[in-house]
Design a protein around this motif. Structure first.
Motif, PDB file in Angstrom:
ATOM      1  N   ALA A 173     -12.093  13.582 103.976  1.00 45.12           N
ATOM      2  CA  ALA A 173     -11.483  14.754 104.430  1.00 45.12           C
ATOM      3  C   ALA A 173     -11.103  14.913 105.907  1.00 45.12           C
ATOM      4  CB  ALA A 173     -11.957  15.811 103.425  1.00 45.12           C
ATOM      5  N   MET A 174     -12.117  14.746 106.458  1.00 44.47           N
ATOM      6  CA  MET A 174     -12.185  14.927 107.787  1.00 44.47           C
ATOM      7  C   MET A 174     -11.002  13.635 108.425  1.00 44.47           C
ATOM      8  SD  MET A 174     -15.078  14.826 110.836  1.00 44.47           S
ATOM      9  CE  MET A 174     -15.424  13.291 110.759  1.00 44.47           C
ATOM     10  N   MET A 175     -11.307  12.564 108.152  1.00 43.99           N
ATOM     11  CA  MET A 175     -10.286  11.697 108.428  1.00 43.99           C
ATOM     12  C   MET A 175      -8.693  11.932 108.313  1.00 43.99           C
ATOM     13  SD  MET A 175     -12.357   7.984 108.317  1.00 43.99           S
ATOM     14  CE  MET A 175     -12.032   7.971 106.649  1.00 43.99           C
ATOM     15  N   LEU A 176      -8.592  12.308 106.808  1.00 44.93           N
ATOM     16  CA  LEU A 176      -7.254  12.804 106.334  1.00 44.93           C
ATOM     17  C   LEU A 176      -6.721  13.824 107.241  1.00 44.93           C
ATOM     18  CD1 LEU A 176      -7.889  12.069 102.608  1.00 44.93           C
ATOM     19  CD2 LEU A 176      -6.339  10.758 104.089  1.00 44.93           C
ATOM     20  N   VAL A 177      -7.291  14.878 107.227  1.00 41.95           N
ATOM     21  CA  VAL A 177      -6.772  15.932 108.017  1.00 41.95           C
ATOM     22  C   VAL A 177      -6.408  15.436 109.491  1.00 41.95           C
ATOM     23  CG1 VAL A 177      -7.628  18.065 109.051  1.00 41.95           C
ATOM     24  CG2 VAL A 177      -7.916  17.824 106.717  1.00 41.95           C
ATOM     25  N   THR A 178      -7.391  14.656 110.203  1.00 44.87           N
ATOM     26  CA  THR A 178      -6.925  14.417 111.736  1.00 44.87           C
ATOM     27  C   THR A 178      -5.822  13.369 111.712  1.00 44.87           C
ATOM     28  OG1 THR A 178      -9.485  14.430 112.341  1.00 44.87           O
ATOM     29  CG2 THR A 178      -8.096  13.207 113.460  1.00 44.87           C
ATOM     30  N   VAL A 179      -5.504  12.569 110.685  1.00 44.67           N
ATOM     31  CA  VAL A 179      -4.657  11.531 110.834  1.00 44.67           C
ATOM     32  C   VAL A 179      -3.329  12.408 110.682  1.00 44.67           C
ATOM     33  CG1 VAL A 179      -3.492   9.631 109.763  1.00 44.67           C
ATOM     34  CG2 VAL A 179      -5.804   9.469 110.284  1.00 44.67           C
ATOM     35  N   ALA A 180      -3.514  13.266 109.592  1.00 47.15           N
ATOM     36  CA  ALA A 180      -2.105  14.104 109.317  1.00 47.15           C
ATOM     37  C   ALA A 180      -1.940  15.060 110.511  1.00 47.15           C
ATOM     38  CB  ALA A 180      -2.239  14.828 107.935  1.00 47.15           C
ATOM     39  N   ASP A 181      -2.705  15.567 111.248  1.00 50.76           N
ATOM     40  CA  ASP A 181      -2.581  16.287 112.284  1.00 50.76           C
ATOM     41  C   ASP A 181      -1.846  15.578 113.543  1.00 50.76           C
ATOM     42  OD1 ASP A 181      -2.615  18.677 113.745  1.00 50.76           O
ATOM     43  OD2 ASP A 181      -4.163  17.681 115.089  1.00 50.76           O
ATOM     44  N   VAL A 182      -2.378  14.449 113.747  1.00 54.93           N
ATOM     45  CA  VAL A 182      -1.835  13.525 114.668  1.00 54.93           C
ATOM     46  C   VAL A 182      -0.362  13.008 114.416  1.00 54.93           C
ATOM     47  CG1 VAL A 182      -2.046  11.166 115.855  1.00 54.93           C
ATOM     48  CG2 VAL A 182      -3.993  12.817 115.694  1.00 54.93           C
TER      49      VAL A 182
ATOM     50  N   THR B 239      -6.854  22.721 112.330  1.00 56.69           N
ATOM     51  CA  THR B 239      -7.491  21.234 112.253  1.00 56.69           C
ATOM     52  C   THR B 239      -9.045  21.467 112.827  1.00 56.69           C
ATOM     53  OG1 THR B 239      -5.355  20.152 112.104  1.00 56.69           O
ATOM     54  CG2 THR B 239      -7.172  18.756 112.802  1.00 56.69           C
ATOM     55  N   PHE B 240      -9.045  21.963 113.943  1.00 57.34           N
ATOM     56  CA  PHE B 240     -10.314  21.880 114.958  1.00 57.34           C
ATOM     57  C   PHE B 240     -11.379  22.752 113.965  1.00 57.34           C
ATOM     58  CE2 PHE B 240     -13.358  23.598 117.574  1.00 57.34           C
ATOM     59  CZ  PHE B 240     -13.678  22.695 118.388  1.00 57.34           C
ATOM     60  N   ASP B 241     -11.169  23.956 113.211  1.00 58.78           N
ATOM     61  CA  ASP B 241     -11.955  24.569 112.490  1.00 58.78           C
ATOM     62  C   ASP B 241     -12.340  23.730 111.202  1.00 58.78           C
ATOM     63  OD1 ASP B 241     -11.615  26.583 114.319  1.00 58.78           O
ATOM     64  OD2 ASP B 241     -10.583  27.950 112.770  1.00 58.78           O
ATOM     65  N   LEU B 242     -11.480  22.914 110.697  1.00 57.25           N
ATOM     66  CA  LEU B 242     -11.976  21.977 109.432  1.00 57.25           C
ATOM     67  C   LEU B 242     -12.836  21.083 109.899  1.00 57.25           C
ATOM     68  CD1 LEU B 242      -8.388  22.091 107.486  1.00 57.25           C
ATOM     69  CD2 LEU B 242     -10.640  23.468 107.073  1.00 57.25           C
ATOM     70  N   VAL B 243     -12.290  20.356 111.042  1.00 61.84           N
ATOM     71  CA  VAL B 243     -13.057  19.177 111.320  1.00 61.84           C
ATOM     72  C   VAL B 243     -14.310  19.541 111.824  1.00 61.84           C
ATOM     73  CG1 VAL B 243     -12.998  17.234 113.152  1.00 61.84           C
ATOM     74  CG2 VAL B 243     -11.059  17.684 111.928  1.00 61.84           C
ATOM     75  N   GLU B 244     -14.482  20.587 112.448  1.00 58.50           N
ATOM     76  CA  GLU B 244     -15.793  21.186 113.006  1.00 58.50           C
ATOM     77  C   GLU B 244     -16.756  21.081 111.505  1.00 58.50           C
ATOM     78  OE1 GLU B 244     -17.424  24.385 116.111  1.00 58.50           O
ATOM     79  OE2 GLU B 244     -15.946  25.082 114.353  1.00 58.50           O
ATOM     80  N   LEU B 245     -16.381  21.947 110.500  1.00 60.22           N
ATOM     81  CA  LEU B 245     -17.144  22.058 109.559  1.00 60.22           C
ATOM     82  C   LEU B 245     -17.321  20.927 108.712  1.00 60.22           C
ATOM     83  CD1 LEU B 245     -18.388  24.098 107.480  1.00 60.22           C
ATOM     84  CD2 LEU B 245     -16.075  24.296 106.377  1.00 60.22           C
TER      85      LEU B 245
END
Length: 164
Positions: A24-33, A46-52
């Protein structure tokens, strides 16, 4: 070595959950980029999600690392001393790991409680900060249990080494 019991069954389950959070962290990061680069439209929070997700990944993966005994080790004396002494050193290492993890768990309860009582939240999405403490406390408690099982295995192995 034979591995069985509740701690040994719990660790792979938590590791599976940790792996899901990694994905999930990778998908959110890649989608954000990708959205930021192509459409100039970043994903809000994105930062809040990746942190959690990162906290969850680390602490829920911790018990499996201890269960498999795959943490970083340095073999300084393993080739110099007898196998009996190596077995004793493994017992000492497991004992210290249990003590450290138990201390971490003990000292994590008060800050977790404070975060809940004061109602701290993340800046963007307003995720309650106590949500971060749930995997920290759960993962650390599971790591204590798993490491106790590892300690028992190390004691048995040391006992067998000294009988030879």
């Amino acid at each position: 070595m034979r591995r069985s019991g509740a701690p040994d069954g719990l660790a792979p389950l938590l590791a599976g959950v940790a792996a899901a959070f990694l994905c999930a962290m990778m998908l959110v990061t890649v989608a954000d980029v990708v959205l930021r680069s192509l459409l100039a439209y970043p994903i809000f929070g994105t930062f809040d999600l990746v942190e959690l997700f990162l906290v969850t990944l680390i602490f829920l993966g911790l018990p499996e690392t201890f269960r498999r005994e795959e943490h970083v080790v340095v073999d300084l004396v393993d080739h110099i001393v007898r196998p009996r002494m190596v077995a004793l050193l493994k017992v000492l290492g497991a004992l210290l790991a249990v003590a450290l993890l138990a201390l971490m768990l003990w000292h994590s309860v008060a800050p977790a409680r404070d975060t809940y009582v004061f109602g701290d939240r993340t800046l963007d999405l307003g995720i309650p900060r106590y949500m971060h403490w749930i995997p920290i406390l759960l993962g650390t408690a599971a790591a204590v249990l798993v490491t106790l099982a590892v300690l028992v295995r190390c004691v048995r192995a040391a006992r067998d080494a000294w009988r030879r």
